[in-house]
Design a protein around this motif. Structure first.
Motif, short mmCIF file in Angstrom:
data_model
loop_
_atom_site.label_atom_id
_atom_site.label_comp_id
_atom_site.label_asym_id
_atom_site.label_seq_id
_atom_site.Cartn_x
_atom_site.Cartn_y
_atom_site.Cartn_z
N UNK A 88 39.96 48.17 34.14
CA UNK A 88 40.87 48.24 35.28
C UNK A 88 40.10 48.34 36.59
N UNK A 89 39.01 49.10 36.57
CA UNK A 89 38.20 49.24 37.79
C UNK A 89 37.42 47.96 38.08
N UNK A 90 36.79 47.42 37.03
CA UNK A 90 35.96 46.23 37.23
C UNK A 90 36.79 45.00 37.60
N UNK A 91 37.97 44.86 36.98
CA UNK A 91 38.80 43.70 37.27
C UNK A 91 39.29 43.74 38.71
N UNK A 92 39.64 44.90 39.19
CA UNK A 92 40.11 45.01 40.57
C UNK A 92 39.00 44.61 41.55
N UNK A 93 37.77 45.01 41.25
CA UNK A 93 36.65 44.66 42.12
C UNK A 93 36.36 43.15 42.07
N UNK A 94 36.40 42.58 40.86
CA UNK A 94 36.16 41.14 40.73
C UNK A 94 37.23 40.32 41.44
N UNK A 95 38.49 40.76 41.34
CA UNK A 95 39.57 40.04 42.02
C UNK A 95 39.40 40.10 43.53
N UNK A 96 38.90 41.20 44.03
CA UNK A 96 38.65 41.28 45.47
C UNK A 96 37.52 40.34 45.89
N UNK A 322 33.79 28.69 38.63
CA UNK A 322 32.71 29.52 39.16
C UNK A 322 32.41 30.66 38.20
N UNK A 323 31.17 31.13 38.13
CA UNK A 323 30.83 32.24 37.22
C UNK A 323 31.64 33.50 37.46
N UNK A 324 31.88 33.85 38.73
CA UNK A 324 32.65 35.06 39.02
C UNK A 324 34.08 34.93 38.53
N UNK A 325 34.67 33.76 38.72
CA UNK A 325 36.06 33.56 38.27
C UNK A 325 36.15 33.61 36.76
N UNK A 326 35.19 33.04 36.07
CA UNK A 326 35.23 33.06 34.61
C UNK A 326 35.02 34.47 34.08
N UNK A 327 34.18 35.25 34.73
CA UNK A 327 33.99 36.63 34.32
C UNK A 327 35.28 37.43 34.50
N UNK A 328 35.94 37.23 35.61
CA UNK A 328 37.20 37.93 35.84
C UNK A 328 38.27 37.48 34.85
N UNK A 329 38.34 36.19 34.56
CA UNK A 329 39.34 35.68 33.62
C UNK A 329 39.11 36.23 32.22
N UNK A 330 37.85 36.26 31.76
CA UNK A 330 37.55 36.80 30.44
C UNK A 330 37.89 38.28 30.35
N UNK A 331 37.59 39.03 31.41
CA UNK A 331 37.91 40.46 31.42
C UNK A 331 39.42 40.68 31.39
N UNK A 332 40.16 39.85 32.12
CA UNK A 332 41.62 39.99 32.13
C UNK A 332 42.20 39.78 30.74
N UNK A 333 41.78 38.71 30.06
CA UNK A 333 42.32 38.44 28.72
C UNK A 333 41.85 39.48 27.71
N UNK A 334 40.67 40.01 27.89
CA UNK A 334 40.21 41.08 27.00
C UNK A 334 41.07 42.33 27.17
N UNK A 335 41.45 42.63 28.39
CA UNK A 335 42.34 43.77 28.62
C UNK A 335 43.73 43.52 28.05
N UNK A 336 44.19 42.28 28.11
CA UNK A 336 45.49 41.95 27.50
C UNK A 336 45.45 42.20 25.99
N UNK A 337 44.37 41.77 25.35
CA UNK A 337 44.23 41.99 23.91
C UNK A 337 44.11 43.50 23.60
N UNK A 338 43.48 44.26 24.51
CA UNK A 338 43.35 45.70 24.30
C UNK A 338 44.72 46.38 24.36
N UNK A 339 45.57 45.93 25.26
CA UNK A 339 46.93 46.48 25.32
C UNK A 339 47.68 46.21 24.01
N UNK A 340 47.51 45.00 23.48
CA UNK A 340 48.15 44.68 22.19
C UNK A 340 47.56 45.52 21.06
N UNK A 341 46.27 45.80 21.15
CA UNK A 341 45.63 46.62 20.10
C UNK A 341 46.18 48.05 20.11
#
Length: 488
Positions: A88-96, A322-341
């Motif tokens: 949650x903290x890292x994704x917010x920073x990457x989105x900014x 871009x590398x930053x966008x892909x990192x943010x996208x992967x983190x977002x989907x990982x958090x989505x899977x964590x919510x399902x877990x």
């Protein structure tokens, strides 16, 4: 190779909704673990081989998988909570950093990447014919030059310059043969060019000054670039697999040495393919990004290579490339899977608590009903209940630890099982002793095992049963404490 990356975008566990944090390697780990049976089963008969395999998995389920369920749930729950807390903290920073305000854009990026890779699956037929026509025109021009050279050599041979010797006659036949072969190749290329002109409805043959010629030349250069990239990708992916195999436990010394030699050969091949790729990349207009050795060996996913491909537009202009966008996208989907877990774990925790309670009640009822009918069988049921009780004590302790986690979002109260068919843990037992068992028991009436207490032959066995009974009482008390904690 981009087709494999497209498959990843659809079927990679990170992008599959509802899958949670499952890595889909359970069967792989199980079969890898069971490889230890190979030396034992090598010379066994078909019956004994199947018997030993079945026995192994029964023992594994009973004494390894079931007792470790508590640790599995506890560790998964802590992992998920850490992913959500840090993410949650890292994704917010990457989105900014990439100037993104809405998380829904990641879903749109994923679909855009899928659509882009779909467009790379095959070249349009019209473009393919144009590139083939351009290449045949180049071949026709080369054949024309070779034919003109052969004709000039043939025309220079006159009767005045001939010596009418054997060597001169041989040379004349060779020139005639070379001229004839060159003429045949020219006519073959000319026929192919004419056929392609009919398919493409070309009225005037292309020349190097035409825009069509220049566009087709750029497409051919781009195709060479992509094929050089495919070769480089295949070598790097093979290197990744070999490194994984080399670092895997159970790999012998000889196999490690063999893989090490293969890696040295692979490294030399990668250097050659990298040079070809950079040459093809610089030949494009505008030139594409070149790669360095240190950068290529860090690639671990096929999608990293597919982002280098360019069919009709520059993919580097896409926001998701871009590398930053892909990192943010992967983190977002990982958090989505964590919510399902989290949702899945909350369900499985209550299912486990319910199963422990129902199974204990079921075995107690079976033992009580069987005692007056068949004491020896009742003793075996009791032994089964005691064995389960030892594992249940550890499971209940793990469940208590889960309930004490700071962000635990469920409860560990038992529920009501939907499986109440005969033989299920939530069913009501109705013990019946088969007639042939009764007859066998009556025929062998013996004072050796008249009751359950008489079945204990030594004082040590009496002490063991007393300890098992104490264990069951401790498990029952632990379950009571779990229920009390949940109620609080």
């Amino acid at each position: 190779m981009h087709i494999n990356a497209l498959c990843q975008l659809y079927h990679l566990a990170t992008y599959v909704s509802g899958l949670g944090l499952e890595d889909l390697k359970t069967c792989e780990r199980m079969f890898s673990k069971s490889n230890a049976l190979a030396s034992t089963l090598r010379y066994a008969s078909v019956f004994h081989r199947q018997q030993l395999i079945a026995t192994y998995f029964e023992h594994n389920d009973e004494y390894e998988v079931y007792p470790s369920l508590g640790n599995f749930l506890h560790n998964n729950y802590k992992q998920v909570l850490n992913i959500l807390s840090d993410g949650k903290i890292n994704l917010k920073k990457l989105m900014q950093d990439i100037h993104i305000a809405d998380e829904s854009v990641f879903e749109r990026w994923l679909q855009e990447e899928r659509d882009y890779l779909h467009g790379l699956r095959s070249e349009p037929e019209h473009e393919t014919l144009q590139m083939e026509y351009w290449q045949k025109l180049v071949n026709l021009a080369a054949s024309q030059n070779n034919l003109d050279s052969a004709r000039s050599i043939w025309a220079s041979a006159t009767p005045a310059s001939a010596s009418f010797s054997v060597a001169d006659a041989t040379a004349t036949r060779r020139m005639e043969t070379a001229r004839r072969h060159t003429l045949e190749l020219y006519e073959k290329d000319l026929t192919t060019v004419q056929e392609l002109e009919n398919k493409l409805d070309i009225v005037h043959r292309w020349v190097p000054e035409d825009p069509e010629w220049q566009n087709a030349g750029r497409m051919v250069a781009k195709r060479r670039y992509q094929r050089a990239l495919d070769t480089l990708e295949g070598l790097v992916v093979a290197r990744i697999f070999e490194l994984t195999k080399m670092n895997r436990s159970g790999t012998g010394y000889k196999l490690r040495k063999h893989i090490a030699k293969a890696l040295q050969t692979r490294s030399a091949a990668i250097c050659t393919a990298l040079d070809r790729y950079n040459t093809a990349a610089l030949a494009l207009t505008p030139p594409r990004r070149t790669l360095k050795w240190d950068e290529v060996i860090e690639y671990a996913f096929l999608a990293d290579f597919d982002l280098l491909r360019d069919a009709r537009e520059d993919v580097s202009e896409r926001p998701w490339a871009t590398p930053a966008s892909r990192q943010a996208m992967d983190l977002y989907f990982k958090m989505c899977r964590a919510q399902e877990e989290i949702v899945r774990l909350n369900i499985e925790i209550r299912r486990l608590v319910t199963y422990i309670r129902d199974e204990d009640h079921y075995l107690c009822a079976c033992e009580a009903q069987m005692m007056p009918l068949e004491p020896a069988l009742a003793y075996q049921i009791g032994a089964r209940r005691l064995a389960r009780g030892r594992a249940n004590g550890h499971l209940l302790q793990c469940l208590t630890d889960i309930a004490e986690l700071p962000r635990f979002s469920s409860c560990i109260l038992p529920g009501e099982s939907s499986k109440s068919s005969p033989g299920d843990s939530a069913s009501t037992p109705h013990v019946q002793v088969l007639s042939h068992i009764r007859m066998h028991h009556a025929a062998r009436q013996s004072p050796i095992i008249p009751s359950r207490l008489d079945a204990l032959e030594t004082l040590q066995e009496l002490e063991d049963e007393e300890e098992d009974s104490e264990t069951v009482e401790e498990v029952a008390q632990a379950l009571h404490d779990v229920l009390r904690v949940s109620a609080d």
